[in-house]
Write an enzyme that holds these catalytic residues in place. Structure first.
Site, PDB file in Angstrom:
ATOM      1  N   GLY A  13       0.659  -1.309   0.020  1.00  0.00           N
ATOM      2  CA  GLY A  13      -0.072   0.082   0.216  1.00  0.00           C
ATOM      3  C   GLY A  13       0.911   1.220   0.152  1.00  0.00           C
ATOM      4  CB  ALA A  14       4.162   1.728  -1.314  1.00  0.00           C
ATOM      5  CB  SER A  15      -0.033   3.784  -4.425  1.00  0.00           C
ATOM      6  OG  SER A  15      -1.356   3.378  -3.730  1.00  0.00           O
ATOM      7  CG  ASN A  89       0.483   1.191   4.913  1.00  0.00           C
ATOM      8  OD1 ASN A  89      -0.152   1.617   5.951  1.00  0.00           O
ATOM      9  ND2 ASN A  89       0.336   1.442   3.635  1.00  0.00           N
ATOM     10  CE1 TYR A 154      -9.333   0.152   8.481  1.00  0.00           C
ATOM     11  CE2 TYR A 154      -9.966   0.998  10.822  1.00  0.00           C
ATOM     12  CZ  TYR A 154      -9.256   1.217   9.548  1.00  0.00           C
ATOM     13  OH  TYR A 154      -7.819   1.532   9.300  1.00  0.00           O
ATOM     14  CB  ALA A 155     -13.319  -2.640  14.816  1.00  0.00           C
ATOM     15  CE  LYS A 158      -6.646  -1.435   9.607  1.00  0.00           C
ATOM     16  NZ  LYS A 158      -5.118  -1.539   8.982  1.00  0.00           N
TER      17      LYS A 158
HETATM   18  P1  NAP Z   1      -4.998   5.204   1.869  1.00  0.00           P
HETATM   19  O1  NAP Z   1      -4.707   6.280   1.604  1.00  0.00           O
HETATM   20  O2  NAP Z   1      -6.569   4.937   1.584  1.00  0.00           O
HETATM   21  O3  NAP Z   1      -4.216   4.041   1.017  1.00  0.00           O
HETATM   22  C1  NAP Z   1      -4.421   2.772   1.193  1.00  0.00           C
HETATM   23  C2  NAP Z   1      -3.287   2.167   0.421  1.00  0.00           C
HETATM   24  O4  NAP Z   1      -3.609   0.613   0.428  1.00  0.00           O
HETATM   25  C3  NAP Z   1      -3.026   2.293  -0.891  1.00  0.00           C
HETATM   26  O5  NAP Z   1      -1.598   2.406  -1.346  1.00  0.00           O
HETATM   27  C4  NAP Z   1      -3.697   1.198  -1.778  1.00  0.00           C
HETATM   28  O6  NAP Z   1      -2.971   0.887  -3.096  1.00  0.00           O
HETATM   29  C5  NAP Z   1      -3.486   0.182  -0.877  1.00  0.00           C
HETATM   30  N1  NAP Z   1      -4.443  -1.176  -1.173  1.00  0.00           N
HETATM   31  C6  NAP Z   1      -5.646  -1.188  -0.916  1.00  0.00           C
HETATM   32  N2  NAP Z   1      -5.980  -2.378  -1.367  1.00  0.00           N
HETATM   33  C7  NAP Z   1      -4.945  -2.914  -1.624  1.00  0.00           C
HETATM   34  C8  NAP Z   1      -4.938  -4.202  -2.351  1.00  0.00           C
HETATM   35  N3  NAP Z   1      -5.793  -5.181  -2.571  1.00  0.00           N
HETATM   36  N4  NAP Z   1      -3.534  -4.744  -2.807  1.00  0.00           N
HETATM   37  C9  NAP Z   1      -2.443  -3.801  -2.629  1.00  0.00           C
HETATM   38  N5  NAP Z   1      -2.648  -2.399  -1.955  1.00  0.00           N
HETATM   39  C10 NAP Z   1      -3.849  -2.097  -1.684  1.00  0.00           C
HETATM   40  O7  NAP Z   1      -5.013   4.671   3.495  1.00  0.00           O
HETATM   41  P2  NAP Z   1      -4.183   5.264   4.606  1.00  0.00           P
HETATM   42  O8  NAP Z   1      -5.007   6.259   5.385  1.00  0.00           O
HETATM   43  O9  NAP Z   1      -2.801   5.619   4.091  1.00  0.00           O
HETATM   44  O10 NAP Z   1      -3.949   3.923   5.452  1.00  0.00           O
HETATM   45  C11 NAP Z   1      -2.991   2.998   5.378  1.00  0.00           C
HETATM   46  C12 NAP Z   1      -2.928   1.959   6.599  1.00  0.00           C
HETATM   47  O11 NAP Z   1      -3.030   2.524   7.585  1.00  0.00           O
HETATM   48  C13 NAP Z   1      -4.230   1.253   6.468  1.00  0.00           C
HETATM   49  O12 NAP Z   1      -4.133   0.012   6.742  1.00  0.00           O
HETATM   50  C14 NAP Z   1      -5.183   1.811   7.365  1.00  0.00           C
HETATM   51  O13 NAP Z   1      -6.219   0.969   7.716  1.00  0.00           O
HETATM   52  C15 NAP Z   1      -4.201   2.060   8.305  1.00  0.00           C
HETATM   53  N6  NAP Z   1      -4.811   3.218   9.172  1.00  0.00           N
HETATM   54  C16 NAP Z   1      -5.249   4.721   8.688  1.00  0.00           C
HETATM   55  C17 NAP Z   1      -5.505   5.489   9.537  1.00  0.00           C
HETATM   56  C18 NAP Z   1      -5.886   6.868   9.213  1.00  0.00           C
HETATM   57  O14 NAP Z   1      -6.344   7.755   9.891  1.00  0.00           O
HETATM   58  N7  NAP Z   1      -5.670   7.080   7.907  1.00  0.00           N
HETATM   59  C19 NAP Z   1      -5.801   5.400  10.928  1.00  0.00           C
HETATM   60  C20 NAP Z   1      -5.294   3.902  11.169  1.00  0.00           C
HETATM   61  C21 NAP Z   1      -4.895   3.038  10.582  1.00  0.00           C
HETATM   62  P3  NAP Z   1      -3.711   1.060  -4.301  1.00  0.00           P
HETATM   63  O15 NAP Z   1      -3.031   1.962  -5.060  1.00  0.00           O
HETATM   64  O16 NAP Z   1      -3.433  -0.312  -4.822  1.00  0.00           O
HETATM   65  O17 NAP Z   1      -5.379   1.363  -4.245  1.00  0.00           O
END
Ligand code: NAP
Length: 246
Positions: A13-15, A89, A154-155, A158
């Site tokens: 999820g590094a995009s 991630n 989601y909960a 996680k």
């Molecule tokens: P985001 O901006 O929506 O990014 C999600 C990332 O996950 C994207 O790089 C996406 O890549 C990748 N992804 C989703 N489905 C995938 C799949 N099937 N295969 C490969 N990659 C996939 O989310 P974020 O907020 O950065 O969150 C990152 C992590 O932190 C998540 O696990 C999230 O649950 C956790 N988190 C976030 C928060 C917050 O407040 N933002 C809080 C707690 C935990 P694609 O380019 O392939 O879509």
């Protein structure tokens, strides 16, 4: 301090969002980063890292597809001969109250957020066991620790990451592999943009430090757990939540 020099590191999820920043911070500390996301979505991350003088490559990965995970891991091993760090991630949210939640919302979230950690960890464990070293770090959430209405799927995913990591930490400690969790609170990314905009005041009042977190706050914790300085830390949950849950 917290050098990651030459450590071969996979970030799923590094995009964008947190994963992109983890990849950038790890590369800036000397890691060789495999930036994984679907298609070539992580190309921008890799371009930015390379431009800044770091080392990174794009990997096409769908974490819900076992074949895709296997190909990404074997490709990394062919190119670099080892895997030092895996950061689980990649994640999604499909929020809905329980009475309205569709089975598909449950299945997709569990497959992307939790089963993916099993698949990716299993794929990197063989080389790590052989090396007798390795780091597996999974990104959970404050929601996995305290719950949140409308996020039962989601909960569960996680909270599952926490139990999974503690069990695995015990299994592989004798091989000097550590397994830890970072649990962010509310971090400004695409995932939370709408939520934070809608309820700005509400969230701020629940966070003792009085602000949403940044992707840099989370990435710093991941870099620490991946570093040599954290070699005696395993089976832990490092909360990066501004004090929202203690
Ligand atoms: P985001 O901006 O929506 O990014 C999600 C990332 O996950 C994207 O790089 C996406 O890549 C990748 N992804 C989703 N489905 C995938 C799949 N099937 N295969 C490969 N990659 C996939 O989310 P974020 O907020 O950065 O969150 C990152 C992590 O932190 C998540 O696990 C999230 O649950 C956790 N988190 C976030 C928060 C917050 O407040 N933002 C809080 C707690 C935990 P694609 O380019 O392939 O879509």
């Amino acid at each position: 301090m917290f050098s990651l020099k030459d450590k071969v590191t996979i970030v799923t999820g590094a995009s964008r969002g947190i994963g992109r920043e983890i990849a950038a911070q790890m590369a800036s500390r000397g890691a060789v980063v495999v930036a994984a996301a679907r298609g070539d979505n992580a190309a921008g991350t890799v371009a930015a890292i390379t431009q800044a003088g770091g080392r990174a490559e794009v990997a096409s990965l769908d974490v819900t597809d076992e074949g895709s995970v296997a190909a990404m891991v074997s490709g990394t091993l062919e190119r670099h001969g080892r895997i030092d760090v895996l950061v689980n991630n990649a994640g999604i949210a499909r929020d809905q109250l329980m009475l309205r939640m569709k089975r598909d919302d449950w299945d997709q979230v569990l497959a992307t957020n939790l089963t993916s950690a099993f698949t990716c960890a299993q794929a990197v464990l063989k080389p790590m066991v052989k090396q007798r070293s390795g780091r597996i770090i999974s990104i959970s959430s404050v929601v996995g620790q305290m719950g949140n209405a409308g996020q039962a799927n989601y909960a569960a995913s996680k909270a599952g990451l926490i139990g999974f990591s503690k069990a695995l930490a015990r299994e592989v400690a004798s091989r000097s592999i550590t397994v830890n969790v970072v649990a962010p609170g509310f971090i400004e990314t695409d995932m939370t943009k709408e939520l934070l905009a809608k309820a700005q005041g509400d969230w701020a009042s629940q966070i003792p430090l009085g602000r949403a977190g940044t992707t840099a706050d989370v990435a710093a914790a991941v870099c620490f757990l991946a570093s040599d300085e954290a070699s005696y830390i395993t089976g832990q949950v490092l909360a990066v939540n501004g004090g929202m849950y203690m």
